[in-house]
Structure formats: structure tokens, C-alpha cells
Design a protein around this motif. Structure first.
Motif, PDB file in Angstrom:
ATOM      1  N   GLY A 119       0.827  -1.209   0.000  1.00  0.00           N
ATOM      2  CA  GLY A 119       0.000   0.000   0.000  1.00  0.00           C
ATOM      3  C   GLY A 119       0.858   1.255   0.000  1.00  0.00           C
ATOM      4  O   GLY A 119       0.608   2.214  -0.742  1.00  0.00           O
ATOM      5  N   LEU A 120       1.893   1.244   0.831  1.00  0.00           N
ATOM      6  CA  LEU A 120       2.805   2.400   0.901  1.00  0.00           C
ATOM      7  C   LEU A 120       3.521   2.588  -0.442  1.00  0.00           C
ATOM      8  O   LEU A 120       3.608   3.705  -0.966  1.00  0.00           O
ATOM      9  CB  LEU A 120       3.853   2.194   2.008  1.00  0.00           C
ATOM     10  CG  LEU A 120       3.535   2.760   3.399  1.00  0.00           C
ATOM     11  CD1 LEU A 120       2.221   2.257   3.952  1.00  0.00           C
ATOM     12  CD2 LEU A 120       4.673   2.503   4.370  1.00  0.00           C
ATOM     13  N   LEU A 121       3.994   1.462  -0.980  1.00  0.00           N
ATOM     14  CA  LEU A 121       4.754   1.531  -2.233  1.00  0.00           C
ATOM     15  C   LEU A 121       3.906   2.158  -3.342  1.00  0.00           C
ATOM     16  O   LEU A 121       4.389   3.029  -4.081  1.00  0.00           O
ATOM     17  CB  LEU A 121       5.226   0.132  -2.643  1.00  0.00           C
ATOM     18  CG  LEU A 121       5.939   0.044  -3.998  1.00  0.00           C
ATOM     19  CD1 LEU A 121       7.224   0.860  -4.003  1.00  0.00           C
ATOM     20  CD2 LEU A 121       6.250  -1.412  -4.353  1.00  0.00           C
ATOM     21  N   ALA A 122       2.643   1.744  -3.448  1.00  0.00           N
ATOM     22  CA  ALA A 122       1.774   2.284  -4.502  1.00  0.00           C
ATOM     23  C   ALA A 122       1.657   3.802  -4.358  1.00  0.00           C
ATOM     24  O   ALA A 122       1.740   4.535  -5.349  1.00  0.00           O
ATOM     25  CB  ALA A 122       0.399   1.623  -4.429  1.00  0.00           C
ATOM     26  N   ASP A 123       1.484   4.285  -3.129  1.00  0.00           N
ATOM     27  CA  ASP A 123       1.377   5.738  -2.916  1.00  0.00           C
ATOM     28  C   ASP A 123       2.687   6.446  -3.246  1.00  0.00           C
ATOM     29  O   ASP A 123       2.690   7.523  -3.850  1.00  0.00           O
ATOM     30  CB  ASP A 123       0.998   6.044  -1.462  1.00  0.00           C
ATOM     31  CG  ASP A 123      -0.442   5.663  -1.155  1.00  0.00           C
ATOM     32  OD1 ASP A 123      -1.211   5.373  -2.090  1.00  0.00           O
ATOM     33  OD2 ASP A 123      -0.802   5.663   0.044  1.00  0.00           O
ATOM     34  N   GLU A 124       3.812   5.868  -2.830  1.00  0.00           N
ATOM     35  CA  GLU A 124       5.106   6.536  -3.084  1.00  0.00           C
ATOM     36  C   GLU A 124       5.376   6.606  -4.584  1.00  0.00           C
ATOM     37  O   GLU A 124       5.937   7.597  -5.076  1.00  0.00           O
ATOM     38  CB  GLU A 124       6.283   5.840  -2.398  1.00  0.00           C
ATOM     39  CG  GLU A 124       6.123   5.467  -0.937  1.00  0.00           C
ATOM     40  CD  GLU A 124       5.690   6.558   0.018  1.00  0.00           C
ATOM     41  OE1 GLU A 124       5.319   7.654  -0.412  1.00  0.00           O
ATOM     42  OE2 GLU A 124       5.706   6.278   1.235  1.00  0.00           O
ATOM     43  N   GLU A 125       4.945   5.570  -5.311  1.00  0.00           N
ATOM     44  CA  GLU A 125       5.139   5.608  -6.766  1.00  0.00           C
ATOM     45  C   GLU A 125       4.317   6.740  -7.370  1.00  0.00           C
ATOM     46  O   GLU A 125       4.779   7.444  -8.271  1.00  0.00           O
ATOM     47  CB  GLU A 125       4.766   4.255  -7.391  1.00  0.00           C
ATOM     48  CG  GLU A 125       5.881   3.234  -7.199  1.00  0.00           C
ATOM     49  CD  GLU A 125       5.551   1.849  -7.744  1.00  0.00           C
ATOM     50  OE1 GLU A 125       4.365   1.601  -8.080  1.00  0.00           O
ATOM     51  OE2 GLU A 125       6.475   1.027  -7.824  1.00  0.00           O
ATOM     52  N   GLU A 126       3.124   6.925  -6.837  1.00  0.00           N
ATOM     53  CA  GLU A 126       2.269   8.011  -7.312  1.00  0.00           C
ATOM     54  C   GLU A 126       2.889   9.368  -6.968  1.00  0.00           C
ATOM     55  O   GLU A 126       2.909  10.286  -7.802  1.00  0.00           O
ATOM     56  CB  GLU A 126       0.902   7.867  -6.648  1.00  0.00           C
ATOM     57  CG  GLU A 126      -0.250   8.236  -7.535  1.00  0.00           C
ATOM     58  CD  GLU A 126      -1.568   8.019  -6.816  1.00  0.00           C
ATOM     59  OE1 GLU A 126      -1.922   6.838  -6.602  1.00  0.00           O
ATOM     60  OE2 GLU A 126      -2.206   9.022  -6.441  1.00  0.00           O
ATOM     61  N   HIS A 127       3.413   9.494  -5.746  1.00  0.00           N
ATOM     62  CA  HIS A 127       4.071  10.745  -5.344  1.00  0.00           C
ATOM     63  C   HIS A 127       5.239  11.054  -6.289  1.00  0.00           C
ATOM     64  O   HIS A 127       5.396  12.181  -6.741  1.00  0.00           O
ATOM     65  CB  HIS A 127       4.622  10.647  -3.915  1.00  0.00           C
ATOM     66  CG  HIS A 127       3.564  10.562  -2.856  1.00  0.00           C
ATOM     67  ND1 HIS A 127       3.850  10.242  -1.541  1.00  0.00           N
ATOM     68  CD2 HIS A 127       2.225  10.747  -2.911  1.00  0.00           C
ATOM     69  CE1 HIS A 127       2.722  10.251  -0.851  1.00  0.00           C
ATOM     70  NE2 HIS A 127       1.724  10.547  -1.648  1.00  0.00           N
TER      71      HIS A 127
END
Ligand SMILES: [Fe+2]
Ligand SMILES: [Fe+2]
Length: 145
Positions: A119-127
Motif C-alpha cells: 500500500g505504501l509503495l503504490a502511494d510513493e510511486e504516485e508521489h
């Protein structure tokens, strides 16, 4: 390992808050909402990680003296909007790389922790993606690779 992630997230919260407060001028005013949004999302990440640490019977370490030493990313203030965006992009890419590593390491390990990390990884990729286009819009060169 999760306390390192927690430290990384909290350092990111602080860096984005700093960028939110100091961004000014026309461009800064346009972008500061983004910094606040990222700060809130990193804060939510830190929450998920701290809860997982407790579920696993551990203790979330929030000692400010330790956080910056344990974080995967650096707290860089940045002297201009472009510098701030560059530093944020660097930090997001470091987070992406280290979370990918952790997820790979957890492949046959604890599935719940792995899902938290995914979940964190998906958000960081978006950031990272957002920051790359913001940087391009504001005339910064992507030298963060
Ligand atoms: Fe995060
Ligand atoms: Fe992020």
C-alpha cells in the motif's frame, strides 16, 4: 525493519510540512496544497506502520533523536521551489526502492506486513510520478535519477 520505515515516513512528513510552510510566490501558492496533501499521506503511512509494529508485539520508536538517523531518506530543506521538488523526488525514489526491497524480502514472510508495505509503495510511486511532472512544469530538470 518497520521502525526504519516508520522513521522514513515521519521524516517525510516533516520535510513536506516544511515545504508547505515556506513555499511562496505564485508558483509556491499553486504547489503548497500538494505538499500538504503529501504530508498528510505520509502521516497516514506512519500510522499504518506504527499500528503494524504494535500488532506484531513491538514498540513504535518515535524518539526524535533517532528518527533522522534511522530514516532511509534525508531531511533536506531546499532553498527554492525547484530544489524542494527535486529533494522530494529523490526521497520518494529512495522510498520506492527500499520498499520494493522490503516487499521482495517479505515474499515468503508475513503477508499482512507485506500488504501494508505494498500500500505504501503504490502511494510513493504516485508521489514520485506527480513530483516528476510538477518539476517539469516548474522548469526543473530531473537530475534525481
Ligand atoms: Fe510514505
Ligand atoms: Fe511519499
Amino acid at each position: 525493519m518497520l521502525n526504519e520505515v516508520l522513521a522514513t515516513e515521519l521524516v517525510c512528513v516533516l520535510r513536506y510540512m516544511r515545504h508547505y510552510y515556506v513555499a511562496d510566490g505564485t508558483d509556491g501558492e499553486m504547489i503548497k496544497g500538494k505538499f500538504l496533501e503529501y504530508a498528510n499521506e505520509e502521516r497516514d503511512h506512519s500510522d499504518r506502520v506504527a499500528r503494524r509494529i504494535v500488532q506484531l508485539g513491538g514498540e513504535p520508536d518515535l524518539n526524535p533523536d533517532i528518527l533522522s538517523k534511522r530514516s532511509h531518506t534525508d531531511y533536506v530543506e531546499g532553498n527554492s521551489l525547484v530544489e524542494m521538488l527535486k529533494e522530494d523526488l529523490v526521497a520518494e525514489r529512495i522510498a520506492v526502492a527500499s520498499y520494493q526491497e522490503i516487499i521482495a524480502w517479505l515474499e515468503h514472510g508475513d503477508p499482512t506486513t507485506r500488504r501494508v508495505m505494498e500500500g505504501l509503495l503504490a502511494d510513493e510511486e504516485e508521489h514520485a510520478d506527480d513530483l516528476r511532472s510538477l518539476l517539469a512544469n516548474f522548469g526543473g530538470e530531473d537530475t534525481a535519477n
